[in-house]
Design a protein around this motif. Structure first.
Motif, short mmCIF file in Angstrom:
data_model
loop_
_atom_site.label_atom_id
_atom_site.label_comp_id
_atom_site.label_asym_id
_atom_site.label_seq_id
_atom_site.Cartn_x
_atom_site.Cartn_y
_atom_site.Cartn_z
N ILE A 2 33.94 -20.20 -45.11
CA ILE A 2 33.86 -21.04 -46.31
C ILE A 2 33.41 -20.20 -47.51
O ILE A 2 33.99 -20.29 -48.60
CB ILE A 2 32.93 -22.24 -46.07
CG1 ILE A 2 33.59 -23.21 -45.08
CG2 ILE A 2 32.60 -22.94 -47.39
CD1 ILE A 2 32.67 -24.29 -44.55
N ASN A 3 32.39 -19.36 -47.32
CA ASN A 3 31.92 -18.51 -48.41
C ASN A 3 32.98 -17.50 -48.83
O ASN A 3 33.22 -17.30 -50.03
CB ASN A 3 30.63 -17.78 -48.01
CG ASN A 3 29.45 -18.71 -47.92
OD1 ASN A 3 29.42 -19.76 -48.55
ND2 ASN A 3 28.47 -18.33 -47.12
N TYR A 4 33.62 -16.86 -47.87
CA TYR A 4 34.63 -15.86 -48.17
C TYR A 4 35.84 -16.49 -48.87
O TYR A 4 36.38 -15.93 -49.82
CB TYR A 4 35.10 -15.14 -46.91
CG TYR A 4 34.05 -14.29 -46.24
CD1 TYR A 4 32.79 -14.09 -46.78
CD2 TYR A 4 34.33 -13.67 -45.02
CE1 TYR A 4 31.84 -13.30 -46.13
CE2 TYR A 4 33.40 -12.88 -44.38
CZ TYR A 4 32.15 -12.70 -44.95
OH TYR A 4 31.22 -11.92 -44.30
N ARG A 5 36.26 -17.65 -48.38
CA ARG A 5 37.40 -18.33 -49.00
C ARG A 5 37.08 -18.70 -50.45
O ARG A 5 37.93 -18.52 -51.33
CB ARG A 5 37.77 -19.56 -48.19
CG ARG A 5 38.97 -20.31 -48.76
CD ARG A 5 39.40 -21.46 -47.89
NE ARG A 5 38.32 -22.42 -47.72
CZ ARG A 5 38.31 -23.37 -46.80
NH1 ARG A 5 39.31 -23.51 -45.95
NH2 ARG A 5 37.30 -24.21 -46.71
N THR A 6 35.87 -19.16 -50.69
CA THR A 6 35.46 -19.51 -52.05
C THR A 6 35.51 -18.29 -52.96
O THR A 6 36.06 -18.36 -54.07
CB THR A 6 34.05 -20.12 -52.03
OG1 THR A 6 34.06 -21.30 -51.21
CG2 THR A 6 33.58 -20.47 -53.44
N ALA A 7 34.96 -17.17 -52.50
CA ALA A 7 34.97 -15.94 -53.30
C ALA A 7 36.39 -15.43 -53.51
O ALA A 7 36.75 -15.01 -54.62
CB ALA A 7 34.10 -14.88 -52.64
N ARG B 100 39.17 -17.13 -53.59
CA ARG B 100 39.89 -17.99 -54.53
C ARG B 100 39.56 -17.63 -55.98
O ARG B 100 40.39 -17.81 -56.87
CB ARG B 100 39.57 -19.46 -54.26
CG ARG B 100 40.27 -19.97 -53.02
CD ARG B 100 39.93 -21.41 -52.74
NE ARG B 100 40.70 -21.90 -51.59
CZ ARG B 100 40.42 -23.01 -50.94
NH1 ARG B 100 39.40 -23.77 -51.31
NH2 ARG B 100 41.17 -23.38 -49.92
N GLN B 101 38.38 -17.11 -56.21
CA GLN B 101 37.98 -16.71 -57.56
C GLN B 101 38.44 -15.30 -57.90
O GLN B 101 38.87 -15.04 -59.02
CB GLN B 101 36.44 -16.79 -57.70
CG GLN B 101 35.89 -18.17 -57.53
CD GLN B 101 36.43 -19.15 -58.55
OE1 GLN B 101 36.45 -18.87 -59.75
NE2 GLN B 101 36.90 -20.30 -58.08
N LYS B 102 38.33 -14.39 -56.95
CA LYS B 102 38.59 -12.98 -57.21
C LYS B 102 40.01 -12.51 -56.86
O LYS B 102 40.55 -11.64 -57.53
CB LYS B 102 37.59 -12.11 -56.44
CG LYS B 102 36.15 -12.29 -56.88
CD LYS B 102 35.95 -11.65 -58.23
CE LYS B 102 34.49 -11.55 -58.56
NZ LYS B 102 34.25 -10.70 -59.73
N PRO C 237 42.99 -14.79 -55.76
CA PRO C 237 43.57 -16.08 -55.35
C PRO C 237 44.93 -15.97 -54.66
O PRO C 237 45.38 -16.92 -54.02
CB PRO C 237 43.67 -16.85 -56.67
CG PRO C 237 43.66 -15.81 -57.73
CD PRO C 237 42.85 -14.68 -57.20
N GLN D 232 38.22 -28.67 -42.51
CA GLN D 232 37.91 -27.53 -43.37
C GLN D 232 39.15 -26.68 -43.70
O GLN D 232 39.03 -25.67 -44.38
CB GLN D 232 36.84 -26.64 -42.72
CG GLN D 232 35.51 -27.33 -42.57
CD GLN D 232 34.94 -27.77 -43.90
OE1 GLN D 232 34.96 -27.03 -44.88
NE2 GLN D 232 34.42 -28.99 -43.95
#
Length: 138
Positions: free
Chosen positions: A79-84, A86-88, A90, A119
């Motif tokens: 979840i943390n890696y996917r979030t990062a 998507r920002q850096k 995508p 998820q």
């Protein structure tokens, strides 16, 4: 930099056998003051007229200890890696690499299946001894 998973190279070789070019080993992201290292980055050119597909892969072995505890850790990382990502980056899709034996046993449990679906986890199922990808779950 964190230690590589015991099956890191097996997954790397499996991706290469499947026609993927390893672009990052590991992918490094600095996001919101946190350093993140995702095990592998790869891209595959499908055809000249189509754009290449880019992925990131977090490798897990699920060897020893509590499978549910390891799953909690892997899920949090995912979840943390996917979030990062998507920002850096995508354009990359994140996959959790899981050994086939773990997938066929633990990952078939009802709770785990519900979490995977809710998820939207993307899975890469690999066979570590043969160094092959057995299945993609998108």
């Amino acid at each position: 930099m964190p230690a590589k998973d015991i099956f890191h190279n097996a997954v790397k070789h499996a991706l290469e056998k499947d026609g993927w070019l390893i672009t990052d080993d590991p992918i490094y992201l600095d996001f919101g003051g946190v350093e993140i290292y995702i095990d592998l980055g790869a891209e595959k050119i499908i055809a000249a007229e189509r754009e290449g597909e880019r992925i990131a892969v977090e490798v897990k072995s699920f060897i020893g200890g509590s499978a549910i505890s390891q799953f909690h850790t892997a899920l949090g990382q995912f979840i943390n890696y996917r979030t990062a990502l998507r920002q850096k980056q995508p354009e990359r899709e994140l996959y959790l690499a899981v050994p086939s034996t773990t997938y066929e046993t633990f990952f078939k449990l009802e709770l785990v299946q519900i979490v995977i679906q809710s998820q939207n986890l993307k899975l890469l199922i690999y066979e570590p001894e043969q160094e092959v990808i057995e299945r993609w779950i998108r």
